[in-house]
Scaffold this motif. Structure first.
Motif, short mmCIF file in Angstrom:
data_model
loop_
_atom_site.label_atom_id
_atom_site.label_comp_id
_atom_site.label_asym_id
_atom_site.label_seq_id
_atom_site.Cartn_x
_atom_site.Cartn_y
_atom_site.Cartn_z
N PRO A 283 -4.33 33.15 51.73
CA PRO A 283 -5.12 32.34 52.02
C PRO A 283 -6.43 32.35 51.81
CG PRO A 283 -4.57 32.76 54.26
CD PRO A 283 -3.48 33.75 53.19
N SER A 284 -7.21 31.85 52.08
CA SER A 284 -9.18 32.48 52.09
C SER A 284 -9.04 33.20 52.71
CB SER A 284 -9.41 30.88 51.76
OG SER A 284 -9.99 30.34 52.92
N GLY A 285 -9.04 33.45 54.06
CA GLY A 285 -9.93 34.04 54.76
C GLY A 285 -9.37 35.79 55.51
N THR A 286 -9.90 36.84 55.78
CA THR A 286 -9.46 37.71 55.56
C THR A 286 -9.00 38.29 56.84
OG1 THR A 286 -11.44 38.29 57.63
CG2 THR A 286 -12.52 38.52 55.37
N LEU A 287 -8.86 37.50 57.79
CA LEU A 287 -7.22 38.09 58.57
C LEU A 287 -7.42 39.07 58.38
CD1 LEU A 287 -3.88 36.11 57.45
CD2 LEU A 287 -5.73 34.78 58.97
N SER A 288 -8.55 39.77 58.72
CA SER A 288 -9.08 40.96 59.72
C SER A 288 -8.18 41.71 61.42
CB SER A 288 -10.24 41.10 59.74
OG SER A 288 -10.96 40.51 60.83
N THR A 289 -8.49 42.95 61.48
CA THR A 289 -8.20 43.51 62.50
C THR A 289 -8.97 42.65 63.40
OG1 THR A 289 -7.61 45.54 61.19
CG2 THR A 289 -7.32 45.12 63.14
N ALA A 290 -10.38 42.89 63.65
CA ALA A 290 -10.98 42.08 64.12
C ALA A 290 -11.00 40.53 65.30
CB ALA A 290 -12.69 42.27 63.75
N GLU A 291 -10.10 39.52 63.86
CA GLU A 291 -9.71 38.36 63.87
C GLU A 291 -8.53 38.75 64.59
OE1 GLU A 291 -10.72 35.66 60.70
OE2 GLU A 291 -10.43 37.52 59.53
N ALA A 292 -8.02 39.72 64.31
CA ALA A 292 -6.02 39.20 65.54
C ALA A 292 -6.47 39.98 66.32
CB ALA A 292 -5.42 40.49 65.21
N ILE A 293 -7.77 40.88 67.15
CA ILE A 293 -8.10 41.13 68.34
C ILE A 293 -8.10 39.70 69.38
CG2 ILE A 293 -9.57 42.08 69.37
CD1 ILE A 293 -9.82 44.20 67.44
N SER A 294 -9.14 39.30 68.72
CA SER A 294 -9.89 37.84 68.85
C SER A 294 -8.65 36.67 69.34
CB SER A 294 -10.92 37.07 68.06
OG SER A 294 -11.75 36.20 68.72
N VAL A 295 -7.14 36.40 68.36
CA VAL A 295 -6.03 36.02 68.96
C VAL A 295 -5.74 36.16 69.90
CG1 VAL A 295 -4.03 34.99 67.79
CG2 VAL A 295 -6.10 34.97 66.44
N MET A 296 -5.10 37.37 70.67
CA MET A 296 -4.77 37.78 71.71
C MET A 296 -5.73 37.76 72.66
SD MET A 296 -1.76 38.69 70.24
CE MET A 296 -1.18 38.54 71.68
N SER A 297 -6.62 37.96 72.31
CA SER A 297 -7.47 37.74 73.81
C SER A 297 -8.00 36.18 74.25
CB SER A 297 -9.48 38.29 73.11
OG SER A 297 -9.07 40.00 72.86
N ASN A 298 -8.26 35.58 72.87
CA ASN A 298 -7.87 34.17 73.49
C ASN A 298 -6.60 33.64 73.81
OD1 ASN A 298 -9.22 31.43 72.70
ND2 ASN A 298 -7.09 30.96 72.08
N GLY A 299 -5.82 34.15 73.51
CA GLY A 299 -4.42 33.99 74.02
C GLY A 299 -4.14 34.32 75.65
N TRP A 300 -4.55 35.25 76.06
CA TRP A 300 -4.32 36.58 77.14
C TRP A 300 -5.15 35.39 77.93
CZ3 TRP A 300 -6.56 41.70 78.08
CH2 TRP A 300 -6.23 42.04 79.69
N ALA A 301 -6.46 34.64 77.58
CA ALA A 301 -7.08 33.70 78.27
C ALA A 301 -6.59 32.45 78.86
CB ALA A 301 -8.64 33.57 77.63
N LEU A 302 -5.85 31.78 78.33
CA LEU A 302 -4.83 30.79 78.43
C LEU A 302 -3.77 30.91 78.54
CD1 LEU A 302 -4.70 29.08 73.89
CD2 LEU A 302 -5.74 28.38 76.08
N ALA A 303 -3.55 31.83 78.82
CA ALA A 303 -2.17 32.32 79.97
C ALA A 303 -2.93 32.83 81.22
CB ALA A 303 -1.69 33.77 79.25
N SER A 304 -3.62 32.91 81.37
CA SER A 304 -3.81 33.52 82.43
C SER A 304 -4.39 32.49 83.42
CB SER A 304 -5.32 34.49 81.89
OG SER A 304 -4.79 36.04 81.99
N HIS A 305 -5.79 31.91 82.76
CA HIS A 305 -6.01 30.12 83.27
C HIS A 305 -5.25 28.86 83.42
CE1 HIS A 305 -9.48 32.77 83.93
NE2 HIS A 305 -9.84 33.12 82.52
N PHE A 306 -4.11 28.96 82.44
CA PHE A 306 -3.59 27.74 82.44
C PHE A 306 -2.62 27.94 81.90
CE2 PHE A 306 -8.16 27.11 80.30
CZ PHE A 306 -8.32 26.04 81.67
N GLY A 307 -1.26 29.53 82.63
CA GLY A 307 -0.32 29.74 82.64
C GLY A 307 -0.44 30.37 83.98
N ASP A 308 1.37 30.70 83.80
CA ASP A 308 1.87 31.76 84.35
C ASP A 308 1.07 33.54 84.42
OD1 ASP A 308 3.49 32.69 82.89
OD2 ASP A 308 5.54 32.16 83.57
#
Length: 360
Positions: A283-308
């Motif tokens: 793909p065209s994006g860099t898919l950097s380590t910083a972006e992986a950190i962002s994906v995981m932080s966002n997933g953690w927020a979703l699981a914490s506030h809208f999941g179990d």
């Protein structure tokens, strides 16, 4: 120090570590340095001190790169941290300034609109009109403050600054002097002054550094993490740190979720699966380590506030797709190919495949 700020500067967030290092640091310190070069490297790479204090790693990678960076700042040459987006250039720059000067705030953010005043000085125009040029009317830049105090100045995204403004640094770095013609005087740098600049090597050709300016820098290239386990460790540490700052509830992401996201990123940015058995469209994006950190932080927020509180593939999928599909048209082909030929066929990944397909 305000405990309620969203993001504390490194010298505040890790003050206890810096104090512990300083308390037992018996090595020779360059002029104005808070720590010896050896202690600065320990602060960056982590370790356990003789008094039992654990120093958390700020950079996970080659020790020699950090030694070269620190040694450069102990000389009269400036340091240029170069690398693709997400290789911790700004992060390393901030922590170097924090450990060496105890102050990471002397920062110039490079943009197409950065002017000479940001690197030199400006004027209080009301005072200038009332009294004419004077020391009181002069407004110092972060660079000038670093020169006067013998500290480290930081320049972010140097190659985004227009070339004629970049060249303002040449005299400053070679002569360690900043002339002020309006006052018929100059400022001479105090011992301890130096500059850390960062640049994205994907911006090559935007505003290339002149050969004269390049000679004033020692360049250290920060690479992408060597292997899967190293990158997983980086993401795990940074996500846990961010979770504390953001006060996210419940438990941090499971290591298996981090492993899957990091694996997807590594395979798509390299164009080959981890086992080297299949070639992939990139793909065209860099898919950097910083972006992986962002994906995981966002997933953690979703699981914490809208999941179990337990992160699932459903929590990861949206952030993962958002990172990959930077260009919805161009990136759709490599993403669909990856979904059907890799993710769908991989043992234990069916839940992530279904979650991604549901959002497609």
């Amino acid at each position: 120090m305000n405990q309620h700020v969203l993001r504390q500067r490194a010298e505040h967030q890790f003050l206890h570590e810096l104090d512990a290092l300083a308390a037992q640091d018996q090595k020779t310190k360059p002029p104005q340095w808070k720590l010896s070069p050896q202690a600065v490297v320990t602060y960056l790479l982590g370790g356990k001190l003789d008094n039992g204090v654990e120093i958390t790693p700020k950079y996970i990678g080659h020790r020699r790169l950090m030694e070269i960076a620190v040694a450069t700042l102990a000389t009269d040459r400036a340091l240029l941290l170069l690398g693709v987006p997400g290789t911790a250039k700004s992060w390393v720059s901030e922590h170097l300034a924090a450990a060496i000067s105890g102050d990471s705030s002397l920062l110039v953010q490079g943009t197409a609109g950065t002017s000479e005043e940001a690197l030199r000085y400006g004027w209080n125009y009301a005072m200038l009109l009332a009294k004419g040029p004077s020391a009181e009317a002069l407004v110092p830049s972060p660079m000038l403050n670093a020169m006067k105090d013998g500290k480290i100045a930081r320049v972010e995204e140097l190659t985004r600054i227009p070339a004629d403004v970049q060249d303002t640094l040449i005299t400053l770095l070679s002569e360690k002097t900043l002339p002020v013609p309006e006052l018929g005087s100059d400022f001479q740098a105090i011992k301890g002054f130096n500059v850390i600049a960062t640049a994205n090597n994907r911006d090559k050709g935007v505003n290339e550094l002149s050969s004269a300016l390049k000679r004033r820098f020692n360049t250290v290239i920060l690479p992408v993490p060597d292997n899967l386990e190293e990158e997983i460790s980086i993401v795990q540490n940074r996500v846990a740190s961010l979770g504390k700052v953001l006060e996210l509830p419940d438990s941090p992401p499971a290591i298996e979720q981090i492993r899957r996201v990091v694996t997807v990123f590594r395979e798509l940015r390299s164009g080959v699966t981890e086992d080297k058995k299949a070639q992939l469209k990139m793909p065209s994006g860099t898919l950097s380590t910083a972006e992986a950190i962002s994906v995981m932080s966002n997933g953690w927020a979703l699981a914490s506030h809208f999941g179990d509180g337990l992160m699932t593939a459903h929590d990861v999928a949206a952030g993962l797709m958002g990172a990959v599909l930077k260009d919805p048209v161009q990136d759709r082909v490599p993403w669909q190919e990856y979904l059907e030929t890799v993710m769908k066929e991989r043992d234990g990944w069916k839940d992530l495949y279904r979650a991604c397909k549901a959002l497609d």
